[in-house]
Design a protein around this motif. Structure first.
Motif, PDB file in Angstrom:
ATOM      1  N   LEU A 870      28.326  96.546  83.624  1.00 35.56           N
ATOM      2  CA  LEU A 870      28.142  95.607  82.526  1.00 35.56           C
ATOM      3  C   LEU A 870      28.543  96.316  81.239  1.00 35.56           C
ATOM      4  N   ILE A 871      29.302  95.631  80.396  1.00 32.62           N
ATOM      5  CA  ILE A 871      29.659  96.189  79.091  1.00 32.62           C
ATOM      6  C   ILE A 871      28.900  95.401  78.025  1.00 32.62           C
ATOM      7  N   ASN A 872      27.981  96.096  77.370  1.00 32.24           N
ATOM      8  CA  ASN A 872      27.181  95.501  76.304  1.00 32.24           C
ATOM      9  C   ASN A 872      27.702  95.940  74.950  1.00 32.24           C
ATOM     10  N   SER A 873      27.555  95.052  73.963  1.00 32.87           N
ATOM     11  CA  SER A 873      28.023  95.391  72.625  1.00 32.87           C
ATOM     12  C   SER A 873      27.191  94.661  71.573  1.00 32.87           C
ATOM     13  N   ASP A 874      26.924  95.361  70.448  1.00 38.11           N
ATOM     14  CA  ASP A 874      26.187  94.721  69.361  1.00 38.11           C
ATOM     15  C   ASP A 874      27.096  93.856  68.492  1.00 38.11           C
ATOM     16  N   ILE A 875      28.353  93.714  68.902  1.00 37.46           N
ATOM     17  CA  ILE A 875      29.241  92.802  68.176  1.00 37.46           C
ATOM     18  C   ILE A 875      28.749  91.365  68.309  1.00 37.46           C
ATOM     19  N   LEU A 876      27.959  91.118  69.365  1.00 39.26           N
ATOM     20  CA  LEU A 876      27.340  89.823  69.561  1.00 39.26           C
ATOM     21  C   LEU A 876      26.002  89.786  68.848  1.00 39.26           C
ATOM     22  N   ASP A 877      25.650  88.633  68.336  1.00 36.67           N
ATOM     23  CA  ASP A 877      24.373  88.486  67.633  1.00 36.67           C
ATOM     24  C   ASP A 877      23.216  88.261  68.596  1.00 36.67           C
ATOM     25  N   SER A 878      23.474  87.648  69.709  1.00 33.52           N
ATOM     26  CA  SER A 878      22.381  87.268  70.598  1.00 33.52           C
ATOM     27  C   SER A 878      22.719  87.616  72.037  1.00 33.52           C
ATOM     28  N   ALA A 879      21.630  87.703  72.824  1.00 32.46           N
ATOM     29  CA  ALA A 879      21.799  87.971  74.252  1.00 32.46           C
ATOM     30  C   ALA A 879      22.269  86.714  74.955  1.00 32.46           C
ATOM     31  N   ASN A 880      23.233  86.886  75.815  1.00 31.86           N
ATOM     32  CA  ASN A 880      23.774  85.723  76.507  1.00 31.86           C
ATOM     33  C   ASN A 880      24.004  85.976  78.000  1.00 31.86           C
ATOM     34  N   TYR A 881      23.501  87.100  78.485  1.00 27.06           N
ATOM     35  CA  TYR A 881      23.653  87.451  79.903  1.00 27.06           C
ATOM     36  C   TYR A 881      22.244  87.625  80.454  1.00 27.06           C
ATOM     37  N   TYR A 882      21.906  86.784  81.406  1.00 25.80           N
ATOM     38  CA  TYR A 882      20.526  86.773  81.881  1.00 25.80           C
ATOM     39  C   TYR A 882      20.434  87.464  83.254  1.00 25.80           C
ATOM     40  N   GLN A 883      19.709  88.568  83.210  1.00 28.38           N
ATOM     41  CA  GLN A 883      19.467  89.313  84.448  1.00 28.38           C
ATOM     42  C   GLN A 883      17.977  89.163  84.744  1.00 28.38           C
ATOM     43  N   LEU A 884      17.659  88.195  85.553  1.00 26.72           N
ATOM     44  CA  LEU A 884      16.270  87.811  85.765  1.00 26.72           C
ATOM     45  C   LEU A 884      15.647  87.503  84.406  1.00 26.72           C
ATOM     46  N   ALA A 885      14.621  88.256  84.021  1.00 26.93           N
ATOM     47  CA  ALA A 885      13.956  87.974  82.740  1.00 26.93           C
ATOM     48  C   ALA A 885      14.423  88.910  81.653  1.00 26.93           C
TER      49      ALA A 885
END
Length: 972
Positions: A870-885
């Protein structure tokens, strides 16, 4: 009118140009996190779109035939191993003549088996090994034995060669005897498992021929137990420490009642974090198994003697002919013995506590037991003096006897007894021997006349304890509660009997008996806390009867107590007295306790008397373990496998092979080119290169010369040593056993062993106790459910053609079945009498170039731990990938199937995100995660190319549109 157009901006965010790599310690730890500055900043407007153009994730080995390991901690496992504390370093050198030296370099040591919680990882594990020595006729001495003399010293008895002109060969060929230290008192069939012993001719203290019993040299495996505490140099030890060693627990000298713990070693096996090829994993683990220390020089500065230890092949302290002498034995057995409340004194009134006594007991530094689980469980539960029979049992009560003891009826005590009883079915011979009516141990064969399999039924219906009903055990009411149960009958005819307990005679058998009790398999899981323990059908844990809050045992359902047991009770032949000792007997001759000690193998003078090893009297070590362990990847099977957990027999050479000009009366064969080859032997022929007192008499070497000089020919016939077993496969000197792989069952599949394809059941026995094998059985490549894992020679159908040999031991390589051969010095024809051959020779079968059995993984290895990043980045304002909870700011899912040349590549095409809030970004923080959200193990060459698509509202045809009136009235 203005028409917008797209502007694409690419931002290169890579680890090497990040803030963390240049200025933070995280550069060495968290390669999966990096923050990159954006020059002058980039403003994102509402409606702009962001995505990942491409990603290049560094993982060395990616794309090849490799196996991924992250080094992740999966949990903990409690392991148990031996920890030794040494004190008073004195070195290995013998500085002065006759000065004691230590085989460990220290004067004193204590040991204990400790428990430790070790980490379970996907790239390494802490494995626990124990060691064993095989009874193969070399480097061991069967117990009990008074001493192991290489000369008669001042003995006037024993039937050994007499006179001043004794030849050395005649000593090697002489019978074993009391004068050589053999325990010549013959025990009854009801006292010990005679199947463990060879009964042969020897000579007693008066020089008369008698029957003697010695531990069979039949290639059985004897697991090493370590004596604690142990000392080597009396002057460097405190008097309290010396007293503890020579008189354990304050009792009279007795080699068996000291504390012996199963010697277990922890070894961490593993490989590097990341992607590893099968060959690199094999190399890493094998290198650890074979890791070797620098050589250690011993004895003195002029000596050439030295030893070298490796991970699983070590020079263990052992017995030698100098330390196991009659003088040292006499000193030890008379050490500080209390007689009429007074210590035995030397003529100068000083107590007999000296280096000589310590030298003797040091021979027992390591003792090998044939049934380690049984011995360990018995010693963990019972004290050396056992418990007591609480109510007398009369002869008339024998058939229906209930054995009432002073053991408290509660769940804790019953659980300990259960562990002891559960160890017994691992060794079915303990029960099979008892059903033979000729041995006088049980009435079961006459009681159970309907069973389809008497032995199988008895294994399910019976368990046993030791009971001291013979010899001084019959006077139990006169013995102190601390008097040991049973006896090894050391020196029962010794001239100085001052060490004997009260009422013990020189010619009494004071060993214990096994006493079998009823066991109800159907209630074997019923705790004492909930089970009433009042009847046959509700016995706690299958055995415990509750009689007034004390444990009692039933015997009626298996035929009661044999009538002969009452006859052995010399104090009162009509009953088993109250206070008779019952429990587990620590002594080496007790039922099921077959034992050996290690031996250096040196003798003062080799056979024929021409060679002597000058340091033989001082060397106190012998090698034991596995000298060539191999962890390998089998390319044909695509599986990992472990082999060579034993040190194999070698073809070898006769001890003086290569003598260019042997004397006419000396056997001097040429050396063989195959001497170093691994092999197994049947009707094993000793090479006379090592000596053990328990192997006396060594076979006389028959040199037959034919023809007239100078063309005479020497023929040599050597009988198989009478102490070896005919028809038995001898394939190893010793080895190691895997006791614990360091991983729990629930974490197995994600551990290093699960990733490499091994299954939990390959190393952990389970199921009904009667179906679990012990590792004294011959192991094959398909053997499962063994209480400890090791290897031996792999005997296949192809080796059968090597079994047939001629009278000279040469393989014929045909399809005939082997047979004993006879040799006639004068040639015969079939019409003559053929019943008197000059030599009868059991064929010596040596099958060379054999391989070890293999512990092969049941499954092919797993190449990837997780299938994607998974590639995460703070360029996004909100979480949009749901891994369980657990929502994440994930911009891309990168599959690992697209790996090559040490990189996992991502070519974009994933989700595109729309900006919903205007903001200016001056940096981008990137995280590369595993599917569970944890930081991934990646290299520092990783890089992410971000893409920003902006909509620019600019009229590229402004002049034309203005003239056309698109922006209002055109100018006049």
């Amino acid at each position: 009118m203005a028409q917008p157009y797209n502007q694409t901006i690419l931002l290169d965010a890579n680890r090497l140009s990040s803030e963390e790599y240049s200025a933070s310690n995280l550069a060495q730890t968290d390669n999966a996190v990096f923050t990159n500055k954006v020059s002058n900043g980039v403003t994102l407007d509402i409606g702009d779109q962001v995505s990942i153009q491409s990603a290049h994730i560094a993982q060395r080995g990616a794309g090849g035939s490799v196996i991924q390991m992250d080094g992740k901690v999966l949990g903990q496992k409690e392991v148990n191993y031996t920890q030794t504390t040494n004190s008073s370093y004195i070195g290995f050198f013998q500085v002065q003549t006759n000065e004691p030296y230590s085989p460990t370099g220290y004067a004193y040591e204590t040991s204990e088996n400790v428990s430790e919680n070790v980490k379970i990882k996907d790239n390494e594990a802490s494995v626990i090994f124990s060691y064993y020595k095989t009874a193969n006729g070399e480097n061991n001495i069967g117990l009990p034995r008074n001493f192991g003399s290489a000369s008669m010293g001042s003995s006037v008895h024993g039937g050994d060669p007499s006179g001043g002109g004794i030849s050395n060969a005649s000593f090697w060929n002489a019978s074993d005897s009391f004068a050589k230290g053999c325990n010549t008192f013959h025990m009854a069939a009801s006292h010990t498992l005679l199947d463990d012993y060879l009964t042969t001719d020897g000579m007693n203290a008066c020089g008369s021929v008698c029957k003697i019993m010695k531990v069979k040299q039949d290639n059985s495996k004897f697991t090493l137990f370590k004596r604690t505490p142990m000392g080597w140099k009396a002057p460097s030890m405190s008097s309290a420490s010396l007293e503890h060693i020579l008189k354990p627990l304050g009792q009279r000298p007795d080699p068996a009642i000291a504390e012996y713990i199963r010697f277990k070693q922890k070894v961490t096996l593993g490989t590097k974090v990341g992607y590893n090829s099968p060959s690199s994993i094999s190399t890493d683990i094998t290198d650890t198994l074979l890791d070797t220390d620098n050589p250690v020089k011993i004895i003195d500065t002029d000596s050439t003697s030295s030893f070298v230890n490796s991970t699983l092949y070590k020079a263990f302290p052992c017995a030698n002919y100098e330390n196991m002498s009659v003088t040292n034995a006499s000193s030890f057995f008379n050490t500080g013995v209390i007689r009429d409340n007074l210590p035995i004194l030397n003529p100068d009134r000083t107590p007999v506590v000296d280096q000589s006594s310590l030298n003797y007991i040091s021979n027992y530094a390591y003792v090998g037991f044939k049934r380690p689980d049984f011995v360990e469980a018995g010693r963990n539960i019972f004290a050396y003096h056992g418990n007591r029979v609480n109510v007398s049992i009369t002869r008339a009560e024998g058939p229906t006897a209930i054995i009432k003891t002073n053991l408290t009826y509660n769940d804790g005590v019953c659980q300990k007894l259960k562990r002891f009883f559960d160890s017994q079915p691992l060794y079915p011979e303990l029960f099979d021997y008892a059903t033979d009516p000729n041995n006088g141990i049980t009435n079961y064969s006459t009681y159970n006349t309907t069973s389809a399999s008497l032995n199988a039924s008895f294994r399910e219906e019976a368990r046993f304890l030791h009971i001291g009903i013979s010899g001084f055990g019959g006077y139990a009411h006169q013995l102190s509660s601390n008097e040991s149960m049973g006896s090894d009958n050391y020196n029962v005819s010794f001239s100085n009997a001052s060490a004997l307990p009260p009422n013990r005679t020189n010619a009494s058998d004071n060993s214990s008996n096994p006493i079998f009790i009823y066991y109800n398999k159907n209630s074997s899981d019923s705790p004492a806390d909930t089970s009433h323990g009042t009847r046959k059908d509700n016995l706690a844990y299958g055995f415990a009867l509750n009689v007034g809050g004390l444990i009692a045992f039933m015997t009626e359902p298996i035929g009661g107590i044999p009538d002969s047991y009452f006859s052995e009770q010399t104090a009162d032949p009509d009953q088993i007295n109250v206070d008779t000792k019952i429990g587990y007997d620590y002594h080496f001759n007790a039922y099921g306790n077959a034992a050996i000690i290690l031996s250096s193998g040196f003798h003062p003078l080799q056979y024929y008397g021409h060679q002597r090893f000058s340091d033989g009297q001082s060397i106190r070590q012998v090698y034991c373990g596995a000298n060539n362990c191999l962890f390998n990847f089998n390319n044909n099977e695509s599986r990992f496998e472990l082999s060579n957990l034993h040190s194999p027999e070698k073809v070898g050479n006769f001890y003086n092979a290569g003598d260019p000009s042997p004397a006419a009366d000396t056997f001097g064969p040429p050396p063989t080119a195959q001497s170093g080859n691994d092999c197994f032997k049947i009707n094993k022929q000793l090479k006379y290169d090592s000596w053990s007192p328990c192997m006396q008499p060594y076979s006389e070497i028959d040199l037959t010369t034919t023809g007239a000089a100078p063309n005479s020919t020497q023929k040599t016939f050597i009988d198989v040593n009478v102490n070896l077993s005919l028809g038995v496969v001898y394939d190893s000197h010793g080895g190691v056993v895997i006791e614990d792989m360091g991983v729990t069952e629930d974490k197995w599949s994600d551990s290093i062993w699960g990733l490499l394809g091994f299954e939990y059941g390959q190393f952990n026995a389970s199921g009904d106790l009667t179906t679990i094998n012990n590792y004294n059985y011959r192991i094959t490549n398909d053997t499962v459910n063994v209480s400890g894992v090791t290897t031996n020679a792999n005997i296949t159908s192809s080796t059968g053609q090597e079994f047939f040999t001629n009278v000279f031991g040469i393989n014929m390589f045909n399809c005939m079945v082997e047979s004993e051969a006879e040799y006639f010095t004068a040639k015969k024809n079939i019409a003559q009498n053929l019943s008197n051959p000059n030599n009868t020779v059991p064929p010596t079968i040596v099958v060379g170039d054999v391989e070890s059995t293999k512990i092969r993984a049941k499954q092919i290895p797993r190449k990837l731990l997780k299938g994607y990043f998974l590639i995460n980045s703070d360029i996004l304002d909100s979480a949009n990938y749901y891994q369980l909870a657990n929502p994440l700011q994930t911009m891309a899912v990168v599959g690992k199937y697209n790996g090559a040349n040490d990189f996992v590549n991502y070519d974009g095409g994933g989700p595109v995100f729309t900006v919903t809030r205007k903001k200016t970004i001056t940096s981008i923080k990137t995280q590369i995660l595993d599917p569970d959200g944890s930081l991934a193990q990646v290299g520092d060459n990783s890089g992410i190319i971000y893409r920003i698509d902006k909509q620019i509202k600019t009229d590229l045809h402004f002049a034309e549109n203005l003239l056309a009136g698109q922006y209002g009235k055109p100018p006049q």
